[in-house]
Enzyme design. Structure first.
Site, PDB file in Angstrom:
ATOM      1  N   PHE A 142       0.805  -1.149  -0.193  1.00 12.85           N
ATOM      2  CA  PHE A 142       0.276   0.286  -0.257  1.00 12.85           C
ATOM      3  C   PHE A 142       0.801   1.383  -0.234  1.00 12.85           C
ATOM      4  O   PHE A 142       1.844   1.799   0.802  1.00 12.85           O
ATOM      5  CB  PHE A 142      -1.199  -0.313   0.966  1.00 12.85           C
ATOM      6  CG  PHE A 142      -1.743   1.161   1.089  1.00 12.85           C
ATOM      7  CD1 PHE A 142      -2.899   1.092   0.522  1.00 12.85           C
ATOM      8  CD2 PHE A 142      -1.883   1.829   1.539  1.00 12.85           C
ATOM      9  CE1 PHE A 142      -3.610   2.242   0.380  1.00 12.85           C
ATOM     10  CE2 PHE A 142      -2.006   4.031   1.625  1.00 12.85           C
ATOM     11  CZ  PHE A 142      -3.380   3.627   0.680  1.00 12.85           C
ATOM     12  N   ASP A 227       8.685   2.747   1.850  1.00 12.79           N
ATOM     13  CA  ASP A 227       8.420   3.973   2.280  1.00 12.79           C
ATOM     14  C   ASP A 227       7.558   3.553   3.927  1.00 12.79           C
ATOM     15  O   ASP A 227       7.332   2.670   4.629  1.00 12.79           O
ATOM     16  CB  ASP A 227       6.804   3.378   2.046  1.00 12.79           C
ATOM     17  CG  ASP A 227       5.819   4.322   2.183  1.00 12.79           C
ATOM     18  OD1 ASP A 227       5.536   4.417   3.146  1.00 12.79           O
ATOM     19  OD2 ASP A 227       4.669   3.852   0.961  1.00 12.79           O
ATOM     20  N   LYS A 256       2.201  11.823   6.719  1.00 15.66           N
ATOM     21  CA  LYS A 256       1.409  11.367   7.643  1.00 15.66           C
ATOM     22  C   LYS A 256       1.535  11.891   9.175  1.00 15.66           C
ATOM     23  O   LYS A 256       1.358  13.300   9.544  1.00 15.66           O
ATOM     24  CB  LYS A 256       1.506   9.570   8.587  1.00 15.66           C
ATOM     25  CG  LYS A 256       0.445   9.244   7.311  1.00 15.66           C
ATOM     26  CD  LYS A 256      -0.517   7.937   7.409  1.00 15.66           C
ATOM     27  CE  LYS A 256      -1.369   7.570   5.936  1.00 15.66           C
ATOM     28  NZ  LYS A 256      -0.493   6.175   5.482  1.00 15.66           N
TER      29      LYS A 256
END
Ligand SMILES: *Cc1c(COP(=O)(O)O)cnc(C)c1O
Length: 401
Positions: A142, A227, A256
């Site tokens: 993802f 990531d 985030k």
């Protein structure tokens, strides 16, 4: 008369695209580990906006930095310089040991930026033949929702009906070093991978996998792009999850929690010459690196270390993990996680995780199911021992029967 939960949900449903299926709780306030709905019910947030609010909801110091900066200057575009950008670069580079920084907004944009830069690096530095660059990615990855990214997703929901997609990606199973070795060609420019696959259900690779990946990448001149948009900035009990593996990525993606949930801020951090290939006009973003974003990110990074949130994540993560492991229930298949990135995988016979998340909500805990049978647990890193113990009691009550 103020709107009711039911009326707000009805309006959302009528006017909004149905690309989410949220729990039916309408939140209006947050502080630390807690959020409140419009009827005043309090919940312990065990999702933290997918780890974007690691520092806790509405952290007062980040809020102060945001307000101060918002009063002075919010946006200049990168056509001009702003006084917050250089100190942001200095502080994030010092904290993460990076040499180059490229600020963007959403996580997906950081991923897209890294893909662009590493392809160009492949042609100009590694000498790959024009338009032949390959990036190895993992099954069940993802990395976001943009066209480039969903094109190399293996999740049917994420990609079906959205093609045609860009070529240049090869897939390997996550955690399988032999498959990775076999996928390498002379055109491989990068391996893009999550240290722990979050959306796939908090999947932790076998010990030694990343050390072997690092070794192969170095040997074959492949840029290792980690990531860390979800795993980074303290979530796993280390600043970056790569520290658990005792490796260093060439390119690290953060987002985030880089803003503590106040604002979309992401960044590409580069250890190698990868970002050096970008010249004026070849990449950009109107909002990327704006003074408001930089001021917020600086405060968000500062409180993470100043208030020992990373150490707390390690300690509370262990306590939470142990508490969940001690629950005696025949529907729990596995408890796994690192730091405060935790998951409880249920037996498929239990009928899916969603209904347990609904039951947890009734007991004052907001958690999210992922991929059917897994409940993911990721509270803000400011959680204390009493709150962990209380949460474990609620999980036990819901999962025991
Ligand atoms: C959330 C996430 C992204 C995408 O971030 P957005 O800000 O939603 O675009 C990318 N990679 C990982 C690992 C994520 O968890």
């Amino acid at each position: 008369m103020s709107p009711t939960t039911a009326s707000l949900i009805e309006t959302e449903y009528r006017l909004g695209a149905h690309n989410y299926k949220p729990l039916d709780v309408v939140l209006s306030r947050g502080e630390g580990v807690h959020v409140w709905d419009i009827d005043g019910n309090r919940y312990l947030d065990c999702l933290s906006a997918y780890s974007a609010v690691n520092q806790g909801h509405c952290h007062p110091k980040i809020l102060e930095a945001m307000i101060e900066q918002a009063k002075k200057l919010t946006l200049t575009s990168r056509a001009f310089r702003n006084e917050q950008l250089a100190p942001f670069y200095e502080e994030i580079a010092a904290l993460t040991g990076s040499h180059k920084v490229l600020p963007m907004n959403s996580g997906a944009e950081a991923v897209e930026t890294a893909i662009k830069a590493v392809r160009k690096w492949g042609y100009e530095v590694k000498g790959v033949e024009r338009d032949k660059a390959e990036i190895i990615v993992c099954n069940n990855n993802f990395h976001g929702r943009t066209m480039g990214i969903v094109g190399f997703s293996t999740d049917p929901d994420a990609r079906e009906g959205f093609g045609p997609f860009a070529p240049g990606f090869r897939h390997v199973p996550f955690g399988d070093i032999d498959a990775f070795r076999a996928a390498i060609t002379e055109n491989t420019v990068a391996f893009l991978v999550e240290p722990i696959q979050g959306e796939a259900g908090v999947l932790i690779p076998p010990a030694g996998y990343f050390a072997a990946v690092r070794e192969l990448c170095t040997r074959h001149g492949i840029t290792l792009i980690l990531d860390e948009i979800q795993t980074g900035l303290g979530r796993t009990g280390k600043l970056l999850a790569e520290e658990h593996e005792k490796i260093e990525a060439d390119v690290t993606l953060v987002g985030k929690a880089l803003s503590g949930g106040f604002y979309p801020v992401s960044a590409v951090l580069s250890n190698s010459e990868v970002l050096g290939v970008l010249k004026p006009g070849q990449h950009g973003s109107t909002f990327g690196g704006n003074p408001l974003a930089c001021a917020i990110a600086r405060a968000a990074l500062r409180v993470l270390t100043e208030e020992d949130m990373i150490g707390n994540a390690a300690r509370m993560g262990e306590r939470f993990h142990q508490g969940l492991t001690d629950i005696r229930s025949n529907i729990i298949k596995e408890v796994r996680g690192r730091g405060l990135m935790l998951a409880v995988e249920l037996d498929p016979a239990a009928g899916g995780a969603r209904k347990y998340c609904e039951a947890l909500k009734e007991r004052g805990i907001l958690a999210k199911d992922t991929h059917g049978d897994t409940i993911r647990i990721a509270p803000p890193l400011v959680i204390n021992a009493d709150q962990v113990d209380w949460a474990v009691e609620q999980f036990a009550a819901v999962l025991r029967d």
